[in-house]
Design a protein around this motif. Structure first.
Motif, mmCIF file in Angstrom:
data_model
loop_
_atom_site.group_PDB
_atom_site.id
_atom_site.type_symbol
_atom_site.label_atom_id
_atom_site.label_comp_id
_atom_site.label_asym_id
_atom_site.label_seq_id
_atom_site.Cartn_x
_atom_site.Cartn_y
_atom_site.Cartn_z
ATOM 1 N N GLY A 242 -1.359 11.039 20.585
ATOM 2 C CA GLY A 242 -0.651 11.063 21.863
ATOM 3 C C GLY A 242 0.439 12.105 21.914
ATOM 4 N N ALA A 243 1.606 11.717 22.403
ATOM 5 C CA ALA A 243 2.722 12.644 22.605
ATOM 6 C C ALA A 243 3.448 12.892 21.290
ATOM 7 C CB ALA A 243 3.675 12.082 23.655
ATOM 8 N N VAL A 244 2.754 13.579 20.367
ATOM 9 C CA VAL A 244 3.312 13.907 19.053
ATOM 10 C C VAL A 244 3.113 15.387 18.775
ATOM 11 C CG1 VAL A 244 2.961 11.590 18.109
ATOM 12 C CG2 VAL A 244 1.132 13.285 17.918
ATOM 13 N N ASP A 245 3.908 15.923 17.863
ATOM 14 C CA ASP A 245 3.763 17.331 17.493
ATOM 15 C C ASP A 245 2.476 17.577 16.715
ATOM 16 O OD1 ASP A 245 6.222 17.856 18.678
ATOM 17 O OD2 ASP A 245 7.330 17.493 16.816
ATOM 18 N N GLU A 246 2.098 16.612 15.879
ATOM 19 C CA GLU A 246 0.889 16.756 15.077
ATOM 20 C C GLU A 246 0.326 15.373 14.775
ATOM 21 O OE1 GLU A 246 -0.569 18.658 10.774
ATOM 22 O OE2 GLU A 246 1.520 18.847 11.441
ATOM 23 N N GLU A 247 -0.960 15.185 15.071
ATOM 24 C CA GLU A 247 -1.578 13.897 14.801
ATOM 25 C C GLU A 247 -1.603 13.618 13.303
ATOM 26 O OE1 GLU A 247 -5.367 13.317 16.586
ATOM 27 O OE2 GLU A 247 -4.604 13.492 18.639
ATOM 28 N N VAL A 248 -1.399 12.350 12.957
ATOM 29 C CA VAL A 248 -1.391 11.917 11.559
ATOM 30 C C VAL A 248 -2.469 10.865 11.376
ATOM 31 C CG1 VAL A 248 -0.068 10.665 9.809
ATOM 32 C CG2 VAL A 248 1.046 12.445 11.177
ATOM 33 N N GLU A 249 -3.197 10.955 10.279
ATOM 34 C CA GLU A 249 -4.195 9.946 9.942
ATOM 35 C C GLU A 249 -4.063 9.593 8.471
ATOM 36 O OE1 GLU A 249 -8.974 8.952 10.432
ATOM 37 O OE2 GLU A 249 -8.192 10.942 10.963
ATOM 38 N N VAL A 250 -4.012 8.288 8.184
ATOM 39 C CA VAL A 250 -3.880 7.825 6.805
ATOM 40 C C VAL A 250 -4.931 6.756 6.534
ATOM 41 C CG1 VAL A 250 -1.420 8.345 6.522
ATOM 42 C CG2 VAL A 250 -2.108 6.170 7.550
ATOM 43 N N ASP A 251 -5.482 6.768 5.304
ATOM 44 C CA ASP A 251 -6.392 5.696 4.911
ATOM 45 C C ASP A 251 -5.619 4.681 4.080
ATOM 46 O OD1 ASP A 251 -6.099 6.838 2.402
ATOM 47 O OD2 ASP A 251 -8.104 7.729 2.375
ATOM 48 N N LEU A 252 -6.304 3.643 3.633
ATOM 49 C CA LEU A 252 -5.601 2.560 2.945
ATOM 50 C C LEU A 252 -5.017 3.022 1.616
ATOM 51 C CD1 LEU A 252 -4.798 -0.391 3.149
ATOM 52 C CD2 LEU A 252 -6.950 -1.005 2.028
ATOM 53 N N ASP A 253 -5.724 3.875 0.907
ATOM 54 C CA ASP A 253 -5.190 4.377 -0.361
ATOM 55 C C ASP A 253 -3.895 5.149 -0.136
ATOM 56 O OD1 ASP A 253 -7.168 3.275 -1.947
ATOM 57 O OD2 ASP A 253 -8.474 5.031 -1.793
ATOM 58 N N ALA A 254 -3.879 5.952 0.934
ATOM 59 C CA ALA A 254 -2.667 6.723 1.238
ATOM 60 C C ALA A 254 -1.514 5.805 1.620
ATOM 61 C CB ALA A 254 -2.948 7.718 2.370
ATOM 62 N N VAL A 255 -1.817 4.746 2.359
ATOM 63 C CA VAL A 255 -0.770 3.789 2.746
ATOM 64 C C VAL A 255 -0.216 3.089 1.513
ATOM 65 C CG1 VAL A 255 -0.335 1.617 3.965
ATOM 66 C CG2 VAL A 255 -1.665 3.426 5.066
ATOM 67 N N GLU A 256 -1.109 2.627 0.637
ATOM 68 C CA GLU A 256 -0.670 1.876 -0.537
ATOM 69 C C GLU A 256 0.049 2.742 -1.558
ATOM 70 O OE1 GLU A 256 -4.330 0.097 -1.794
ATOM 71 O OE2 GLU A 256 -3.992 -1.719 -0.612
ATOM 72 N N SER A 257 -0.121 4.053 -1.483
ATOM 73 C CA SER A 257 0.544 4.940 -2.435
ATOM 74 C C SER A 257 1.962 5.301 -2.005
ATOM 75 C CB SER A 257 -0.278 6.228 -2.606
ATOM 76 O OG SER A 257 -0.272 7.000 -1.411
ATOM 77 N N ARG A 258 2.349 4.952 -0.784
ATOM 78 C CA ARG A 258 3.683 5.283 -0.269
ATOM 79 C C ARG A 258 4.709 4.230 -0.695
ATOM 80 N NH1 ARG A 258 3.659 8.394 5.095
ATOM 81 N NH2 ARG A 258 1.713 9.587 5.006
ATOM 82 N N PRO A 259 5.980 4.605 -0.693
ATOM 83 C CA PRO A 259 7.027 3.620 -1.005
ATOM 84 C C PRO A 259 6.957 2.437 -0.044
ATOM 85 C CG PRO A 259 7.923 5.836 -1.051
ATOM 86 C CD PRO A 259 6.548 5.957 -0.493
ATOM 87 N N ALA A 260 6.823 1.246 -0.601
ATOM 88 C CA ALA A 260 6.630 0.050 0.224
ATOM 89 C C ALA A 260 7.843 -0.865 0.129
ATOM 90 C CB ALA A 260 5.369 -0.691 -0.225
ATOM 91 N N GLN A 261 7.836 -1.885 0.956
ATOM 92 C CA GLN A 261 8.910 -2.869 0.944
ATOM 93 C C GLN A 261 8.339 -4.249 1.266
ATOM 94 O OE1 GLN A 261 10.795 -2.255 5.379
ATOM 95 N NE2 GLN A 261 11.352 -0.733 3.848
ATOM 96 N N HIS A 262 9.055 -5.266 0.802
ATOM 97 C CA HIS A 262 8.698 -6.656 1.101
ATOM 98 C C HIS A 262 9.676 -7.172 2.152
ATOM 99 C CE1 HIS A 262 6.243 -6.375 -2.448
ATOM 100 N NE2 HIS A 262 7.282 -6.332 -3.270
#
Length: 509
Positions: A242-262
């Motif tokens: 949508g109204a973004v500078d650059e579209e972003v797409e992430v898969d589950l591995d990419a999500v799980e590899s990022r700093p997470a929080q509980h």
């Protein structure tokens, strides 16, 4: 002697049962099972007012009733097709093999058109035809009585075998907790940090019969589906468009590899009654949605979001509501269950459950306001959740009374719960549980005494109150928000904007 017409109806019914069971054998309890496809069609055809009444009146029993009724419709539909083929065969004086083929072809075509599932259509049609074929001469009403009866028994046996095979396969998985793959809860030990958070919640909880602990043992499930989608975690991805500078797409591995929080987060359904059971809390693990929005670069003209899901659900709401959102992929230390949106869902702090989209696949930044799935059907649940105090625990013994429950005010927080034992004339303050811990980085050291602390921004609190009474009386409860605002007393039904008012119970010591 059983009349030929009755025998034909019995054989056709057995054939319909075989098709319904056979398609389940292949598709399981999923949107590609013909019974679920019929149920979804019924849901789409229901007037909005009837759908709203069903959500409020039937609650969690609505889905099983819908599926059961749709199963009956499926048997009637496929049985009717078999009966039509039998009549056509009799009129055209076709032999048994031709009639059996016609039955299977008609039923397979109908199954395919309903659920667009070639494998299920073939199996269902074959089993339906087998039920007719095994009936032999009884299907046409000719031959000896004993042979007709044996044919009926064989036809019923074919249907029973199809049901048995179905029960041994996908049905066992369906009632056992979800689809295959990473969305199934994993056995073994939890992350020690999550275990520590759960222990803290258990230690803070009041032990009240009839009321959930601070982390719910049975979390409510509400969605638009007769059966939840099975999303392959290995092929899933989330897009920011949508109204973004650059579209972003992430898969589950990419999500799980990022700093997470509980986070401890409470969800409440907009269809929940004042003292209903559609409010629950869990520890969720995920990544801040703000990180993805920052990567995409939201343009200044972006005002709203449209969040879409794998089950074709969509919900629109203001962009600011998403700012502190969480993209969650674990629940209470386990992979997200299928019923709660596996492999990933959105959690939007302080808002009604309907915008906490499950099976999320896209976040589209919009330049102007839009309406979501439930708003198009008359609901208005995109705003902040209403404050509520629930009264789920009542115990009496020798003149002593104990009452309790939970109180929730979204991100506004609960500072007190007040209890009236005289129908609302006078009020007393109840005991409250400590607040649940705040956001905890997933990479924190579980042995660090400072790793768990702070206060949850969007979680309920438990309350209890004990007193003496010797006669029948009415107990009324209300919550007070962190800034001193008292929960509104005005009663309002869940439809269209969520319930409000005080919970009350008549107590007889």
């Amino acid at each position: 002697m059983t009349p030929p017409r009755v025998r034909r109806v019995a054989v056709a019914t057995a054939s319909g049962v075989a098709v319904a069971a056979g398609t389940f054998l292949v598709a399981g309890f999923s949107p590609r099972w013909v019974v679920v496809a019929i149920a979804q069609t019924v849901l789409l055809a229901l007037p909005d007012a009837v759908l709203a009444a069903g959500i409020q009146g039937l609650g969690s029993t609505g889905q099983p009733l819908l599926v059961a009724g749709s199963a009956g419709l499926a048997v009637a539909l496929f049985g009717g097709l078999a009966l039509f083929a039998l009549r056509l065969g009799r009129v055209a004086d076709r032999d048994r093999a031709e009639i059996v083929f016609l039955v299977g072809a008609l039923q397979a075509l109908a199954a395919f058109l309903l659920a667009v599932n070639p494998a299920a259509a073939v199996v269902g049609g074959a089993l339906g035809a087998a039920a007719v074929g095994l009936a032999g001469a009884s299907a046409t009403g000719t031959g000896e009585v004993s042979r007709a009866r044996r044919g009926l028994l064989r036809s019923a046996g074919a249907a029973a075998a199809a049901v048995g095979l179905a029960g041994a396969g996908p049905f066992a998985r369906a009632i056992g907790g979800g689809a295959d793959g990473r969305d199934r809860a994993e056995p073994g030990e939890r992350d020690p940090l999550v275990e520590r958070l759960l222990d803290a919640a258990a230690a803070n909880s009041f032990d009240l019969a009839g009321a959930e602990p601070l982390v719910s043992e049975s979390f409510y499930v509400v969605d638009k589906n007769a059966a939840d989608p099975r999303v392959d975690p290995d092929s899933w991805s989330l897009r920011v468009t949508g109204a973004v500078d650059e579209e972003v797409e992430v898969d589950l591995d990419a999500v799980e590899s990022r700093p997470a929080q509980h986070r401890f987060v409470t969800l409440r359904c907009v269809g929940d009654t004042v003292n209903g059971r559609k409010t629950d809390t869990a520890v969720w693990t995920g990544i801040p949605v703000a990180d993805l929005l920052e990567e995409a670069g939201v343009r200044p003209d972006g005002c709203c979001v449209m969040v879409r899901a794998a089950d074709d659900y969509y919900q629109a709401f203001p962009l600011e509501a998403l700012t502190d959102g969480l993209l969650a992929y674990r629940m209470n230390g386990r992979p997200l269950p299928r019923a709660h949106g596996a492999p990933a869902r959105a959690l939007i702090p302080g808002h009604w459950g309907e915008i906490n989209v499950k099976w999320i696949t896209e976040i589209e930044i919009l330049e102007e306001e839009a309406t979501g799935y439930w708003e198009e059907r008359g609901w208005h649940g995109t705003g902040p959740v209403s404050t509520v105090a629930k009264l789920h625990h009542v115990e009496t013994a020798d003149g002593s009374v104990s009452v309790g429950g939970h109180a929730y005010a979204g991100t506004r927080g609960v500072s007190a719960v007040e209890v009236s034992t005289d129908g609302g004339d006078t009020w007393n303050e109840a005991d409250l549980t400590d607040r649940l811990p705040g956001v905890t980085p997933a990479d924190a050291d579980p042995e660090d005494p400072d790793a768990v602390g702070g206060e949850a921004a969007d979680a309920w609190r438990g309350w209890r109150y004990e007193y003496e009474a010797d006669g029948e009386h009415e107990v009324v409860v209300r919550a007070v928000e962190a800034d001193g605002t008292v929960q509104p007393a005005a009663e309002r039904d869940p439809f269209p904007s969520g319930a409000s008012g005080y919970a009350s119970r008549t107590v007889r010591p």
